[in-house]
Write a protein that holds these residues in place. Structure first.
Motif, short mmCIF file in Angstrom:
data_model
loop_
_atom_site.label_atom_id
_atom_site.label_comp_id
_atom_site.label_asym_id
_atom_site.label_seq_id
_atom_site.Cartn_x
_atom_site.Cartn_y
_atom_site.Cartn_z
N GLN A 139 0.84 -1.19 0.00
CA GLN A 139 0.00 0.00 0.00
C GLN A 139 0.88 1.24 0.00
N ARG A 140 0.41 2.27 -0.68
CA ARG A 140 1.17 3.53 -0.67
C ARG A 140 1.28 4.05 0.76
N GLY A 141 2.44 4.66 1.03
CA GLY A 141 2.69 5.21 2.35
C GLY A 141 3.38 4.24 3.30
N THR A 142 3.44 2.98 2.93
CA THR A 142 4.10 1.98 3.77
C THR A 142 5.55 1.81 3.33
N SER A 143 6.27 0.94 4.02
CA SER A 143 7.68 0.67 3.71
C SER A 143 7.89 -0.82 3.50
N LEU A 144 8.87 -1.15 2.70
CA LEU A 144 9.24 -2.54 2.45
C LEU A 144 10.74 -2.68 2.60
N THR A 145 11.16 -3.72 3.31
CA THR A 145 12.58 -4.00 3.45
C THR A 145 12.95 -5.24 2.64
N ILE A 146 13.94 -5.08 1.81
CA ILE A 146 14.44 -6.15 0.94
C ILE A 146 15.77 -6.65 1.49
N GLN A 147 15.93 -7.96 1.52
CA GLN A 147 17.13 -8.54 2.10
C GLN A 147 17.95 -9.25 1.03
#
Lengths: 118, 112
Positions: free
Chosen positions: B14-22
Motif C-alpha cells: 500500500q502507498r505510504g508503507t515501507s518494504l525491506t528487501i534482504q
C-alpha cells in the motif's frame, strides 16, 4: 562519466539466423565490459565479460563479443539463434579502476529486446 | 562466483508503507550494490553499501527514502520508505566477485 549506448531497442530474428547486438561505450580508461541477459521475470545472468587480453571473448550459450577500442564498441554475436534466446540483453561497463565511492559501479545500457520467430 | 539469496521475490504494498528487501551472500564481499529497474527501463544504481560505513547514494537517491543497512560482509538490506506508485520497480542487489558482478534474482515491487 561513463555511459553505454545500445542503439537497437528491439530486434527480431528468425530461429537459426545469426545475431549481432550493438553496444557502444564511453569510458575514460580501459573499460571492463559485460553482457547480461534477462529473461522475463528472471534475474540477470552474465553471458560474458572483457577485462583485458584477447579482444574476442567467448561466453555461455554460444555467445561471443568483440572489443574494438577504436570504435568504442563491444558487440554481442551468436551464429545461430535458438528460440530460447528470446530475452532482453544488457551491455554494461564496470568502473573497477575508480577509487572512492564509485569503485565497482556498473553502468548499463538501455537494453535490447530480442524476439525470435520460429 | 558468489550466490545471492534475495527476499522477497515480489510484493504488493500500500502507498505510504515501507518494504525491506534482504540480500544474503554465500561468501564475504566488500561491496554490495543496490539497483532499481523501473518498468521497461534499464538498471540504475541506487547506492553502494560497504560494511561498517554509511552507504553512498547516487544522484537522485536519498537515504531517507532508501535507507540501507550493511551489518556484516554477507548481508544487506534496502528499505523503500513511504512508498508511492512511482516506486513500483524491480530492485536488485549485486556483488563483485572473482567472476564479475553477480546479481540477486530481484524483488518485484508493486505499490497500489
Amino acid at each position: 562519466a561513463q555511459s553505454v549506448t545500445q542503439p537497437d531497442i528491439h530486434i527480431t530474428v528468425s530461429e537459426g539466423a545469426s545475431l549481432e547486438l550493438r553496444c557502444n561505450y564511453s569510458y575514460g580508461a580501459t573499460p571492463y565490459l559485460f553482457w547480461y541477459v534477462q529473461s522475463p521475470g528472471q534475474g540477470l545472468q552474465l553471458l560474458l565479460k572483457y577485462f583485458s587480453g584477447d579482444t574476442l571473448v567467448q561466453g555461455i550459450k554460444g555467445f561471443e563479443a568483440e572489443f574494438k577500442r577504436s570504435q568504442s564498441s563491444f558487440n554481442l554475436r551468436k551464429p545461430s539463434v535458438h528460440w530460447s534466446d528470446a530475452a532482453e540483453y544488457f551491455c554494461a561497463v564496470g568502473d573497477l579502476n575508480a577509487g572512492g565511492t564509485s569503485y565497482g559501479k556498473l553502468t548499463f545500457g538501455q537494453g535490447t529486446i530480442l524476439t525470435v520467430h520460429p | 562466483s558468489a550466490v545471492i539469496s534475495q527476499k522477497p521475490s515480489r510484493d504488493i504494498c500500500q502507498r505510504g508503507t515501507s518494504l525491506t528487501i534482504q540480500c544474503q551472500v554465500d561468501s564475504q564481499v566488500t561491496m554490495m550494490f543496490w539497483y532499481r529497474q523501473q518498468p521497461g527501463q534499464s538498471l540504475t544504481l541506487i547506492a553502494t553499501a560497504n560494511q561498517g560505513s554509511e552507504a553512498t547514494y547516487e544522484s537522485g537517491f536519498v537515504i531517507d527514502k532508501f535507507p540501507i543497512s550493511r551489518p556484516n560482509l554477507t548481508f544487506s538490506t534496502l528499505t523503500v520508505s513511504n512508498m508511492s506508485p512511482e516506486d513500483s520497480s524491480i530492485y536488485l542487489c549485486s556483488v563483485v566477485s572473482g567472476y564479475g558482478y553477480t546479481f540477486g534474482s530481484g524483488t518485484r515491487l508493486t505499490v497500489v
